[in-house]
Design a protein around this motif. Structure first.
Motif, PDB file in Angstrom:
ATOM      1  N   GLY A 128      42.037 -30.101  18.483  1.00  0.00           N
ATOM      2  CA  GLY A 128      41.287 -29.089  17.740  1.00  0.00           C
ATOM      3  C   GLY A 128      41.569 -27.721  18.332  1.00  0.00           C
ATOM      4  O   GLY A 128      42.215 -27.605  19.381  1.00  0.00           O
ATOM      5  N   PRO A 129      41.111 -26.665  17.693  1.00  0.00           N
ATOM      6  CA  PRO A 129      41.365 -25.306  18.176  1.00  0.00           C
ATOM      7  C   PRO A 129      40.568 -25.012  19.439  1.00  0.00           C
ATOM      8  O   PRO A 129      39.614 -25.725  19.767  1.00  0.00           O
ATOM      9  CB  PRO A 129      40.903 -24.425  17.010  1.00  0.00           C
ATOM     10  CG  PRO A 129      39.854 -25.250  16.332  1.00  0.00           C
ATOM     11  CD  PRO A 129      40.304 -26.672  16.465  1.00  0.00           C
ATOM     12  N   PRO A 130      40.943 -23.954  20.184  1.00  0.00           N
ATOM     13  CA  PRO A 130      40.122 -23.531  21.327  1.00  0.00           C
ATOM     14  C   PRO A 130      38.689 -23.273  20.905  1.00  0.00           C
ATOM     15  O   PRO A 130      38.414 -22.925  19.749  1.00  0.00           O
ATOM     16  CB  PRO A 130      40.817 -22.238  21.793  1.00  0.00           C
ATOM     17  CG  PRO A 130      42.222 -22.337  21.275  1.00  0.00           C
ATOM     18  CD  PRO A 130      42.120 -23.083  19.980  1.00  0.00           C
ATOM     19  N   SER A 131      37.759 -23.443  21.843  1.00  0.00           N
ATOM     20  CA  SER A 131      36.342 -23.291  21.504  1.00  0.00           C
ATOM     21  C   SER A 131      36.004 -21.859  21.104  1.00  0.00           C
ATOM     22  O   SER A 131      35.043 -21.637  20.363  1.00  0.00           O
ATOM     23  CB  SER A 131      35.463 -23.719  22.681  1.00  0.00           C
ATOM     24  OG  SER A 131      35.765 -22.955  23.838  1.00  0.00           O
ATOM     25  N   ARG A 132      36.792 -20.881  21.562  1.00  0.00           N
ATOM     26  CA  ARG A 132      36.588 -19.486  21.182  1.00  0.00           C
ATOM     27  C   ARG A 132      37.914 -18.902  20.735  1.00  0.00           C
ATOM     28  O   ARG A 132      38.978 -19.275  21.231  1.00  0.00           O
ATOM     29  CB  ARG A 132      35.994 -18.682  22.337  1.00  0.00           C
ATOM     30  CG  ARG A 132      34.655 -19.232  22.806  1.00  0.00           C
ATOM     31  CD  ARG A 132      34.021 -18.338  23.852  1.00  0.00           C
ATOM     32  NE  ARG A 132      33.508 -17.109  23.265  1.00  0.00           N
ATOM     33  CZ  ARG A 132      32.297 -16.993  22.721  1.00  0.00           C
ATOM     34  NH1 ARG A 132      31.490 -18.046  22.660  1.00  0.00           N
ATOM     35  NH2 ARG A 132      31.887 -15.849  22.230  1.00  0.00           N
ATOM     36  N   SER A 133      37.863 -17.955  19.790  1.00  0.00           N
ATOM     37  CA  SER A 133      39.062 -17.383  19.204  1.00  0.00           C
ATOM     38  C   SER A 133      39.852 -16.577  20.232  1.00  0.00           C
ATOM     39  O   SER A 133      39.297 -15.736  20.946  1.00  0.00           O
ATOM     40  CB  SER A 133      38.673 -16.484  18.026  1.00  0.00           C
ATOM     41  OG  SER A 133      39.799 -15.829  17.490  1.00  0.00           O
ATOM     42  N   VAL A 134      41.159 -16.830  20.301  1.00  0.00           N
ATOM     43  CA  VAL A 134      42.070 -16.083  21.174  1.00  0.00           C
ATOM     44  C   VAL A 134      42.950 -15.204  20.292  1.00  0.00           C
ATOM     45  O   VAL A 134      43.659 -15.703  19.424  1.00  0.00           O
ATOM     46  CB  VAL A 134      42.942 -17.025  22.018  1.00  0.00           C
ATOM     47  CG1 VAL A 134      43.848 -16.217  22.952  1.00  0.00           C
ATOM     48  CG2 VAL A 134      42.087 -18.006  22.810  1.00  0.00           C
ATOM     49  N   GLU A 135      42.897 -13.889  20.535  1.00  0.00           N
ATOM     50  CA  GLU A 135      43.624 -12.938  19.702  1.00  0.00           C
ATOM     51  C   GLU A 135      44.627 -12.155  20.538  1.00  0.00           C
ATOM     52  O   GLU A 135      44.463 -11.995  21.746  1.00  0.00           O
ATOM     53  CB  GLU A 135      42.652 -11.944  19.055  1.00  0.00           C
ATOM     54  CG  GLU A 135      41.592 -12.576  18.179  1.00  0.00           C
ATOM     55  CD  GLU A 135      40.626 -11.541  17.622  1.00  0.00           C
ATOM     56  OE1 GLU A 135      40.798 -10.328  17.935  1.00  0.00           O
ATOM     57  OE2 GLU A 135      39.694 -11.937  16.905  1.00  0.00           O
ATOM     58  N   LEU A 136      45.665 -11.646  19.875  1.00  0.00           N
ATOM     59  CA  LEU A 136      46.589 -10.699  20.475  1.00  0.00           C
ATOM     60  C   LEU A 136      46.107  -9.314  20.087  1.00  0.00           C
ATOM     61  O   LEU A 136      46.035  -8.985  18.899  1.00  0.00           O
ATOM     62  CB  LEU A 136      48.007 -10.946  19.959  1.00  0.00           C
ATOM     63  CG  LEU A 136      49.139 -10.203  20.661  1.00  0.00           C
ATOM     64  CD1 LEU A 136      49.198 -10.556  22.142  1.00  0.00           C
ATOM     65  CD2 LEU A 136      50.468 -10.531  19.985  1.00  0.00           C
ATOM     66  N   ARG A 137      45.732  -8.499  21.087  1.00  0.00           N
ATOM     67  CA  ARG A 137      45.049  -7.239  20.815  1.00  0.00           C
ATOM     68  C   ARG A 137      45.649  -6.125  21.664  1.00  0.00           C
ATOM     69  O   ARG A 137      45.959  -6.326  22.840  1.00  0.00           O
ATOM     70  CB  ARG A 137      43.566  -7.390  21.116  1.00  0.00           C
ATOM     71  CG  ARG A 137      42.688  -6.244  20.677  1.00  0.00           C
ATOM     72  CD  ARG A 137      41.224  -6.557  20.972  1.00  0.00           C
ATOM     73  NE  ARG A 137      40.786  -7.795  20.311  1.00  0.00           N
ATOM     74  CZ  ARG A 137      39.635  -8.405  20.563  1.00  0.00           C
ATOM     75  NH1 ARG A 137      38.806  -7.903  21.461  1.00  0.00           N
ATOM     76  NH2 ARG A 137      39.296  -9.515  19.923  1.00  0.00           N
ATOM     77  N   THR A 138      45.803  -4.952  21.068  1.00  0.00           N
ATOM     78  CA  THR A 138      46.294  -3.787  21.803  1.00  0.00           C
ATOM     79  C   THR A 138      45.120  -3.037  22.419  1.00  0.00           C
ATOM     80  O   THR A 138      44.144  -2.735  21.738  1.00  0.00           O
ATOM     81  CB  THR A 138      47.079  -2.848  20.876  1.00  0.00           C
ATOM     82  OG1 THR A 138      48.218  -3.549  20.348  1.00  0.00           O
ATOM     83  CG2 THR A 138      47.567  -1.620  21.631  1.00  0.00           C
ATOM     84  N   VAL A 139      45.230  -2.765  23.714  1.00  0.00           N
ATOM     85  CA  VAL A 139      44.223  -2.003  24.441  1.00  0.00           C
ATOM     86  C   VAL A 139      44.821  -0.626  24.748  1.00  0.00           C
ATOM     87  O   VAL A 139      45.843  -0.523  25.431  1.00  0.00           O
ATOM     88  CB  VAL A 139      43.809  -2.708  25.742  1.00  0.00           C
ATOM     89  CG1 VAL A 139      42.824  -1.851  26.546  1.00  0.00           C
ATOM     90  CG2 VAL A 139      43.192  -4.074  25.430  1.00  0.00           C
ATOM     91  N   GLU A 140      44.190   0.413  24.218  1.00  0.00           N
ATOM     92  CA  GLU A 140      44.653   1.787  24.419  1.00  0.00           C
ATOM     93  C   GLU A 140      43.596   2.539  25.222  1.00  0.00           C
ATOM     94  O   GLU A 140      42.539   2.869  24.703  1.00  0.00           O
ATOM     95  CB  GLU A 140      44.883   2.476  23.073  1.00  0.00           C
ATOM     96  CG  GLU A 140      45.927   1.792  22.199  1.00  0.00           C
ATOM     97  CD  GLU A 140      46.205   2.555  20.923  1.00  0.00           C
ATOM     98  OE1 GLU A 140      46.655   3.718  21.023  1.00  0.00           O
ATOM     99  OE2 GLU A 140      45.956   1.994  19.850  1.00  0.00           O
ATOM    100  N   GLU A 141      43.892   2.801  26.480  1.00  0.00           N
ATOM    101  CA  GLU A 141      42.925   3.473  27.345  1.00  0.00           C
ATOM    102  C   GLU A 141      43.297   4.919  27.646  1.00  0.00           C
ATOM    103  O   GLU A 141      42.427   5.744  27.879  1.00  0.00           O
ATOM    104  CB  GLU A 141      42.772   2.683  28.652  1.00  0.00           C
ATOM    105  CG  GLU A 141      42.155   1.310  28.430  1.00  0.00           C
ATOM    106  CD  GLU A 141      42.007   0.521  29.715  1.00  0.00           C
ATOM    107  OE1 GLU A 141      40.869   0.162  30.057  1.00  0.00           O
ATOM    108  OE2 GLU A 141      43.042   0.265  30.373  1.00  0.00           O
TER     109      GLU A 141
END
Length: 205
Positions: A128-141
């Protein structure tokens, strides 16, 4: 044999000095990201987030090494932290009021398609899928202040407050989310030896 890419050595912002606040300009970077809220010491959602994040982090490393011929070291765990009142981090340290995103940085050659491949493999292995959603996200600081804290996480409050004071003395205003980079594995390191980069995006000049 080629030397693996090491984010801690080759990306700006992954070193800091204890007792010194540095002002840095950082580029946007992509991370694997899992969101949640609550006390990380007692909330099951935090444990679930790490249990979802790490198989994907390692899966991407193995895919890159075995199928793309580009090996890299697993990056350190990171997290963004925020609350409606910043006193929850500095003076109060009221962890039940915290929100967070746990992160691991992704090399630039990893694509969304690679992530989908790994997520499929994780689902197949786990049934089954991971228990929490894993996303590819850009972090711009952009511009940040950061320093190194050595010691237990619960002792960070005064160091964070001092970092904020340093930013104000430079004519900077706080913006964005408090960012931490964990240079040790807390499961294998004595609390007094934990090394954590503390980072805060700022604006102004």
């Amino acid at each position: 044999m080629s030397v693996p890419f090491d984010p801690r050595r080759e990306l700006a912002g992954y070193t800091a000095r204890r007792g010194r606040v540095e002002l840095l300009d950082l580029p946007a970077r992509r991370h694997l990201a899992v969101d949640g809220s609550g006390d990380p010491n007692t909330s099951s959602s935090y444990a679930d987030a790490l249990a979802s994040l790490y198989p994907v982090t390692y899966g991407l490393k193995f895919l890159s090494s075995r199928e793309l011929g580009r090996d890299y070291r697993v990056p350190p765990l990171e997290a963004l932290w925020w609350a409606d009142d910043m006193e929850a981090f500095t003076a109060g340290r009221n962890k039940d009021r915290w929100h967070w995103t746990v992160l691991t940085v992704v090399p630039e050659w990893i694509t969304a398609e690679h992530l989908e491949t790994v997520l499929g493999r994780v689902r197949d292995r786990a049934g089954g899928p991971p228990s929490r959603s894993v996303e590819l996200r850009t972090v711009e600081e952009g511009t940040v202040v950061q320093t190194l804290h050595v010691g237990p996480y619960d002792d960070e409050g005064p160091v964070i407050a001092a970092m904020h004071d340093d930013a104000a003395a430079r004519g900077r205003s706080l913006t964005g989310r408090h960012h931490e980079i964990y240079l040790n594995d807390a499961r294998r390191t004595a609390p007094e030896r934990l090394r954590t980069i503390l980072r805060q995006p700022v604006t102004g000049s």
